[in-house]
Scaffold this motif. Structure first.
Motif, PDB file in Angstrom:
ATOM      1  N   VAL A  91      47.439  40.068  42.060  1.00  0.00           N
ATOM      2  CA  VAL A  91      46.385  40.413  43.012  1.00  0.00           C
ATOM      3  C   VAL A  91      46.782  41.688  43.735  1.00  0.00           C
ATOM      4  N   LEU A  92      48.052  41.758  44.112  1.00  0.00           N
ATOM      5  CA  LEU A  92      48.610  42.947  44.759  1.00  0.00           C
ATOM      6  C   LEU A  92      49.579  43.600  43.782  1.00  0.00           C
ATOM      7  N   TYR A  93      49.407  44.883  43.552  1.00  0.00           N
ATOM      8  CA  TYR A  93      50.314  45.631  42.679  1.00  0.00           C
ATOM      9  C   TYR A  93      50.077  47.113  42.936  1.00  0.00           C
ATOM     10  N   PRO A  94      51.042  47.943  42.633  1.00  0.00           N
ATOM     11  CA  PRO A  94      50.869  49.371  42.879  1.00  0.00           C
ATOM     12  C   PRO A  94      49.609  49.914  42.204  1.00  0.00           C
ATOM     13  N   LEU A  99      41.475  50.907  42.196  1.00  0.00           N
ATOM     14  CA  LEU A  99      40.747  50.539  40.980  1.00  0.00           C
ATOM     15  C   LEU A  99      39.348  50.053  41.343  1.00  0.00           C
ATOM     16  N   THR A 100      38.486  51.020  41.654  1.00  0.00           N
ATOM     17  CA  THR A 100      37.118  50.714  42.049  1.00  0.00           C
ATOM     18  C   THR A 100      36.151  51.488  41.170  1.00  0.00           C
ATOM     19  N   GLY A 101      34.922  51.015  41.125  1.00  0.00           N
ATOM     20  CA  GLY A 101      33.892  51.699  40.347  1.00  0.00           C
ATOM     21  C   GLY A 101      34.150  51.613  38.857  1.00  0.00           C
ATOM     22  N   GLU A 136      35.413  45.903  41.316  1.00  0.00           N
ATOM     23  CA  GLU A 136      36.364  45.805  42.431  1.00  0.00           C
ATOM     24  C   GLU A 136      37.158  44.502  42.387  1.00  0.00           C
ATOM     25  N   HIS A 137      37.454  44.040  41.164  1.00  0.00           N
ATOM     26  CA  HIS A 137      38.176  42.777  40.977  1.00  0.00           C
ATOM     27  C   HIS A 137      38.985  42.875  39.680  1.00  0.00           C
ATOM     28  N   VAL A 138      40.163  43.461  39.769  1.00  0.00           N
ATOM     29  CA  VAL A 138      41.009  43.692  38.590  1.00  0.00           C
ATOM     30  C   VAL A 138      42.266  42.841  38.753  1.00  0.00           C
ATOM     31  N   ASP A 164      35.619  36.967  36.483  1.00  0.00           N
ATOM     32  CA  ASP A 164      34.432  37.287  37.262  1.00  0.00           C
ATOM     33  C   ASP A 164      34.766  37.181  38.753  1.00  0.00           C
ATOM     34  N   PRO A 165      34.415  38.198  39.548  1.00  0.00           N
ATOM     35  CA  PRO A 165      34.722  38.131  40.981  1.00  0.00           C
ATOM     36  C   PRO A 165      33.907  37.073  41.730  1.00  0.00           C
TER      37      PRO A 165
END
Length: 174
Positions: A91-94, A99-101, A136-138, A164-165
């Protein structure tokens, strides 16, 4: 078990029962603890007598995690040495925040700690110029020491992350 990536890791036993709840908790803890962007934060499904979602934090520097461990323990969390398993869902990473759009896969790999992308139903690696609609969900996962995003085909020759977000709850229409 310590996941691949940064050499120092802690596990956090939570009362979260869904990935969404665990994601929010992990993001809130990262903000509260003022964790640097270089920290990896993952979710781990725990399937024992009390199914839940555990968390892990991994960093290159042990003092970052020592401070997190002390503060989380003071808040009543059970904090363990190492991650619950080696296949955490990141969920958290550099680079995650950027990573949007819509991005090409080459941009995704260049901007983040993600090492590769696989596409459901295809044996070949996708082309670097393939576009990914991030929503917005990678959420990549650790696989064989690599952080890999699973994607699926979408409209217009694009890809979307498999997860899926806003999933529809099972039996939502009953």
């Amino acid at each position: 078990m310590t996941p691949p990536g940064p050499p120092y890791a802690i596990g956090i036993d939570t009362r979260a029962t869904t990935l969404r709840e665990a994601d929010h908790l992990l993001q809130a803890l990262a903000a509260e603890l003022a964790l640097p962007e270089s920290v990896f934060g993952c979710t781990h499904l725990v399937r024992d007598g009390r199914p839940r979602v555990a968390l892990s934090l991994a960093a290159d520097a042990e003092p970052v995690l020592r401070t997190a461990r002390d503060r989380l323990t003071a808040q009543g969390y059970d904090v363990l040495g190492g991650a619950p398993d080696a296949v955490g869902r990141a969920v958290l990473y550099p680079g995650a925040a950027g990573l949007t759009g819509t991005l090409t896969l080459a941009e995704l790999l260049a901007r983040s700690a993600i090492d590769g992308v696989t596409v459901l139903g295809t044996p070949d690696e996708p082309s670097p110029d393939t576009r990914l609609v991030t929503r917005e969900h990678v959420r990549p996962q650790w696989r064989d020491g690599r952080l890999v995003l699973t994607a699926m085909p979408a409209a217009g020759g694009t890809l979307v992350p498999f997860e899926d977000p806003d999933p529809t709850p099972c039996c939502a229409d009953h």
